[in-house]
Design a protein around this motif. Sequence first.
Motif, mmCIF file in Angstrom:
data_model
loop_
_atom_site.group_PDB
_atom_site.id
_atom_site.type_symbol
_atom_site.label_atom_id
_atom_site.label_comp_id
_atom_site.label_asym_id
_atom_site.label_seq_id
_atom_site.Cartn_x
_atom_site.Cartn_y
_atom_site.Cartn_z
ATOM 1 N N GLY A 53 94.151 -48.327 46.676
ATOM 2 C CA GLY A 53 94.393 -47.080 47.377
ATOM 3 C C GLY A 53 93.490 -45.941 46.950
ATOM 4 O O GLY A 53 93.719 -44.792 47.326
ATOM 5 N N VAL A 54 92.456 -46.236 46.153
ATOM 6 C CA VAL A 54 91.506 -45.203 45.770
ATOM 7 C C VAL A 54 90.620 -44.910 46.982
ATOM 8 O O VAL A 54 90.086 -45.827 47.603
ATOM 9 C CB VAL A 54 90.646 -45.669 44.573
ATOM 10 N N ALA A 55 90.491 -43.663 47.337
ATOM 11 C CA ALA A 55 89.744 -43.280 48.545
ATOM 12 C C ALA A 55 90.277 -44.024 49.777
ATOM 13 O O ALA A 55 89.520 -44.396 50.664
ATOM 14 C CB ALA A 55 88.249 -43.555 48.370
ATOM 15 N N GLY A 56 91.563 -44.262 49.804
ATOM 16 C CA GLY A 56 92.190 -44.942 50.943
ATOM 17 C C GLY A 56 92.276 -46.436 50.743
ATOM 18 O O GLY A 56 93.334 -46.983 50.426
ATOM 19 N N THR A 57 91.166 -47.129 50.909
ATOM 20 C CA THR A 57 91.170 -48.589 50.804
ATOM 21 C C THR A 57 90.362 -49.097 49.613
ATOM 22 O O THR A 57 90.207 -50.298 49.446
ATOM 23 C CB THR A 57 90.593 -49.215 52.084
ATOM 24 N N GLY A 58 89.825 -48.190 48.807
ATOM 25 C CA GLY A 58 88.991 -48.595 47.684
ATOM 26 C C GLY A 58 89.786 -49.162 46.517
ATOM 27 O O GLY A 58 91.012 -49.023 46.434
ATOM 28 N N ILE A 59 89.073 -49.804 45.608
ATOM 29 C CA ILE A 59 89.672 -50.434 44.443
ATOM 30 C C ILE A 59 88.872 -50.054 43.200
ATOM 31 O O ILE A 59 87.647 -50.060 43.211
ATOM 32 C CB ILE A 59 89.702 -51.973 44.588
ATOM 33 N N VAL A 60 89.590 -49.744 42.130
ATOM 34 C CA VAL A 60 88.992 -49.533 40.813
ATOM 35 C C VAL A 60 89.628 -50.531 39.857
ATOM 36 O O VAL A 60 90.853 -50.608 39.752
ATOM 37 C CB VAL A 60 89.226 -48.096 40.309
ATOM 38 N N ALA A 61 88.797 -51.316 39.179
ATOM 39 C CA ALA A 61 89.284 -52.327 38.234
ATOM 40 C C ALA A 61 88.611 -52.114 36.891
ATOM 41 O O ALA A 61 87.388 -51.937 36.821
ATOM 42 C CB ALA A 61 89.004 -53.728 38.756
ATOM 43 N N ASN A 62 89.396 -52.127 35.829
ATOM 44 C CA ASN A 62 88.878 -51.891 34.485
ATOM 45 C C ASN A 62 88.960 -53.144 33.630
ATOM 46 O O ASN A 62 89.986 -53.833 33.609
ATOM 47 C CB ASN A 62 89.664 -50.770 33.800
ATOM 48 N N LEU A 63 87.879 -53.412 32.916
ATOM 49 C CA LEU A 63 87.804 -54.537 31.997
ATOM 50 C C LEU A 63 87.538 -53.967 30.611
ATOM 51 O O LEU A 63 86.510 -53.285 30.414
ATOM 52 C CB LEU A 63 86.678 -55.481 32.419
ATOM 53 N N PRO A 64 88.434 -54.188 29.638
ATOM 54 C CA PRO A 64 88.240 -53.570 28.323
ATOM 55 C C PRO A 64 87.007 -54.104 27.606
ATOM 56 O O PRO A 64 86.545 -55.216 27.881
ATOM 57 C CB PRO A 64 89.522 -53.927 27.569
ATOM 58 N N GLY A 65 86.499 -53.294 26.703
ATOM 59 C CA GLY A 65 85.355 -53.696 25.894
ATOM 60 C C GLY A 65 85.755 -53.823 24.435
ATOM 61 O O GLY A 65 86.869 -53.470 24.037
ATOM 62 N N LYS A 66 84.829 -54.313 23.639
ATOM 63 C CA LYS A 66 85.079 -54.489 22.204
ATOM 64 C C LYS A 66 85.274 -53.142 21.517
ATOM 65 O O LYS A 66 86.016 -53.018 20.550
ATOM 66 C CB LYS A 66 83.903 -55.241 21.591
ATOM 67 N N HIS A 67 84.593 -52.125 22.045
ATOM 68 C CA HIS A 67 84.675 -50.787 21.466
ATOM 69 C C HIS A 67 85.253 -49.848 22.524
ATOM 70 O O HIS A 67 84.516 -49.158 23.240
ATOM 71 C CB HIS A 67 83.293 -50.318 21.012
ATOM 72 N N ASP A 68 86.564 -49.834 22.621
ATOM 73 C CA ASP A 68 87.204 -49.105 23.717
ATOM 74 C C ASP A 68 87.180 -47.589 23.553
ATOM 75 O O ASP A 68 87.637 -46.861 24.432
ATOM 76 C CB ASP A 68 88.650 -49.574 23.892
ATOM 77 N N HIS A 69 86.655 -47.110 22.402
ATOM 78 C CA HIS A 69 86.471 -45.666 22.272
ATOM 79 C C HIS A 69 85.262 -45.200 23.096
ATOM 80 O O HIS A 69 85.111 -44.003 23.352
ATOM 81 C CB HIS A 69 86.263 -45.284 20.803
ATOM 82 N N LEU A 70 84.440 -46.166 23.500
ATOM 83 C CA LEU A 70 83.264 -45.826 24.297
ATOM 84 C C LEU A 70 83.664 -45.532 25.744
ATOM 85 O O LEU A 70 84.664 -46.076 26.233
ATOM 86 C CB LEU A 70 82.259 -46.973 24.280
ATOM 87 N N PRO A 71 82.884 -44.723 26.453
ATOM 88 C CA PRO A 71 83.141 -44.526 27.882
ATOM 89 C C PRO A 71 82.782 -45.777 28.672
ATOM 90 O O PRO A 71 82.148 -46.698 28.156
ATOM 91 C CB PRO A 71 82.202 -43.354 28.241
ATOM 92 N N TYR A 72 83.168 -45.796 29.923
ATOM 93 C CA TYR A 72 82.948 -46.959 30.782
ATOM 94 C C TYR A 72 81.512 -47.041 31.286
ATOM 95 O O TYR A 72 80.836 -46.031 31.464
ATOM 96 C CB TYR A 72 83.870 -46.893 31.997
ATOM 97 N N VAL A 73 81.094 -48.272 31.551
ATOM 98 C CA VAL A 73 79.931 -48.565 32.380
ATOM 99 C C VAL A 73 80.475 -48.967 33.746
ATOM 100 O O VAL A 73 81.281 -49.899 33.837
ATOM 101 C CB VAL A 73 79.080 -49.706 31.796
#
Length: 392
Positions: A50-70
């Motif tokens: 439901g992001v922007a209506g029909t969009g999707i955001v999916a998050n995959l954790p990293g080894k260093h989760d204090h870092l911002p996302y790519v």
Amino acid sequence: MTGLDSKLFEQIVSFRRELHAEPELSWHEYKTSDRIAAFLDQLGIPCKRGVAGTGIVANLPGKHDHLPYVALRADMDALPIQEETGLPFSSQVPGVMHACGHDGHTSMLLGAAALLAQEKDRPAPIRFLFQPAEETGKGAKKMIEDGALENVALIFGGHLDRHFPAGTVAVTDGPVNASTDQFHIKIHGQGGHAARPHEAIDSVVVGSLLVMALQTIVSREVNPAHPSVVTVGHFEAGTASNVIASSAQLDGSIRAQEQSVRESLHRSIERIARSIGELHNAVIDVTIDLGTPPLSNPPDTAELAREAVRNSLGEEALRKLEIANMGGEDFAYYMEQIPGCYVRFGSVLAGKEGFPAHSSRFDFDEQALNVGATYYHAVGLAAGRRLLAQGE
């Protein structure tokens, strides 16, 4: 070439063909969104819908989760075109077709998600953006408004390109897409009898002069080294052969690869319209609707993308844009917010070289799906390593 194994590649190809057979227009990508969410669920990657209506955001954790996302982004909407490819998986929706490769973009990003989910050492967390409505030029902006770039440091995207062979990725420093503004010019003259032009202000004459004068902007006011376009696509005036038109309407497109040139073109159009109006005693109203901004790759993130191509696909896979691309891309809105890189995936298909994107016969070499997935996997890791190094 590393990347998708044969089983996963078959899955991705099958997914692409399913999307192709059931294309959906901008802001209506409901079944597409359902399919993406189901695929991510199979990978064990949670997603927000439901992001922007029909969009999707999916998050995959990293080894260093204090870092911002790519962030890695794919668009997923189709076009209002009746397909004429004759493919066995041709569109089953009358008048709607994936004629720009967004079915491929979505599928290759899902392939990358599968590879990254299997990856044991992800330095930084990865965010996958499946964006609606790129064809309207507004989907990316709405994704940003809905928080898609929160805590994101770098973003990467790409587009299938028939100018390069499958197996290649074109990475270019600087401009890769143009701005896509529109102008609307209303001429208010004075109607009259065709036999007595001295009693009128002829909007057809004024408009014709304006059309010709606008052509001098690019040819005489812009440095030839900076590609730009001013096109009058619509000119409407008059009601009868013996009547001098009291008004006229001109509409057109403005394209530039640099923001300074873009702004200069706007000023020139307004100045010329105002001057011609004064010359002929007509009132001229100019409206400029802003479209997508120019898209330009910073050298450092372009080099990061090249590194990812070299490490995953080999030096021979690297290409660069040799001529200006004046098409627009709303990925530019992301790049206004954070650094990143936008590349082109070689996808020319033998026998289909003459059918460009937005053609009813457009198709692409599906080997590009593996290339795209491999690249996104590699650049996601490379960008994470850079963020880790910067954090240390």
